[in-house]
Write a protein that holds these residues in place. Structure first.
Motif: not given
Length: 300
Positions: A72-99
């Protein structure tokens, strides 16, 4: 000295204004998280009904074959934010998505929610195929979930169960107010949902039955399962995003309070020095006025 007092006074006023803004943002983060939390809880009941429907379908029709994930073709759906002031919220999740993306040796196709998440994924060398707008309120979660389901259906050519393997990557709440990345397999369905044995069997004194043709019924149940899963992931992501922003605003508020205390201490010291100098000027002036009088008396 007067200029220093004026500067410190301006700093105090500025810090007071900043603290008011931070406190307002902290309050808004706490308030905004509540509707998303209610939405995450409410979708669970609906999702459980859909899962019961799948079990009833399998109990009536028999086990459904599980597709080969490797093909099957693999897809990831990653849920992040569109606004700042939430620290490294997106960066931590992006690392997990990459792995997760590189688990099978070759990168998976990626859909993401939030422009800032798209930037964080780009920093990890991942270029999202499409970026969705996150919900502006709890009412917008249904819109986002429908958009994602439609996009998955287009990619899967109307046969998502057999053609694509979808994984949801989002941040969920953890113990003691913490948060952590969650990686949840959405498609193919878990084998326990499609087999008529063990704990997944139909446990009821009434036999499961339906009147619709099996193919469209299974497609409808599958679509609703995907919708409920995406809805829950989106709601959980918004809860944790606001919780992250709340924690950051609490830290900022404490930092402003500490700075206010420091500037206030400096202001009091400078003001005390000014008062002391003024008193010394008065005493010196008084002594200067006394001396001529003493000399004149002695001469007489």
């Amino acid at each position: 000295m007067a200029q220093t007092l004026e500067t410190l006074s301006r700093r105090t006023d500025t810090l007071g204004s900043i603290r008011s803004i931070v406190h307002t943002m902290k309050t808004m983060s706490a308030i905004n998280a509540v509707p998303y939390e209610h939405a995450a809880r409410s979708i669970e009941s609906y999702h459980q009904t859909v899962l019961d429907g799948l079990r009833a379908f399998v109990a009536k029709t028999g086990p459904v074959s599980v597709p080969d994930v490797a093909q099957a073709e693999r897809l990831l759906v990653v849920f992040g934010s569109d606004h700042g002031l939430c620290g490294n919220y997106n960066e931590i999740l992006a690392e997990s998505a990459r792995s997760e993306s590189l688990k099978a040796g070759s990168p998976a196709r990626v859909l993401c929610v939030g422009a800032r998440m798209g930037d964080a994924l780009g920093d990890q060398g991942i270029r999202p195929e499409f970026t969705f707008l996150p919900p502006a309120s709890a009412d917008g979660i249904g819109r986002l979930a429908s958009d994602i389901v439609t996009r998955l259906d287009e990619i899967g050519g109307g046969d998502v169960h057999n053609r694509i393997a979808v994984t949801l990557v989002f941040t969920r709440r953890a113990d003691k107010g913490q948060r952590e990345p969650e990686i949840s397999q959405l498609l193919p369905l878990e084998p326990t949902l499609l087999s008529d044995s063990g704990a997944s069997g139909w446990h009821s004194r009434s036999l499961a039955d339906y009147t619709m043709p099996p193919a469209p019924l299974f497609a409808a149940l599958l679509r609703n399962h995907i919708f409920a899963s995406v809805f829950r992931a989106s709601a959980e992501a918004m809860v944790t995003e606001n919780a992250a922003r709340l924690a950051l605003m609490q830290q900022a508020e404490q930092a402003v309070d500490d700075r206010l205390e420091e500037v206030g201490g400096q202001f009091r010291l400078v003001r005390q020095d000014e008062i002391t100098n003024e008193l010394m000027d008065i005493i010196v002036g008084f002594e200067a006025l006394k001396k001529p009088s003493v000399v004149h008396s002695s001469s007489s």
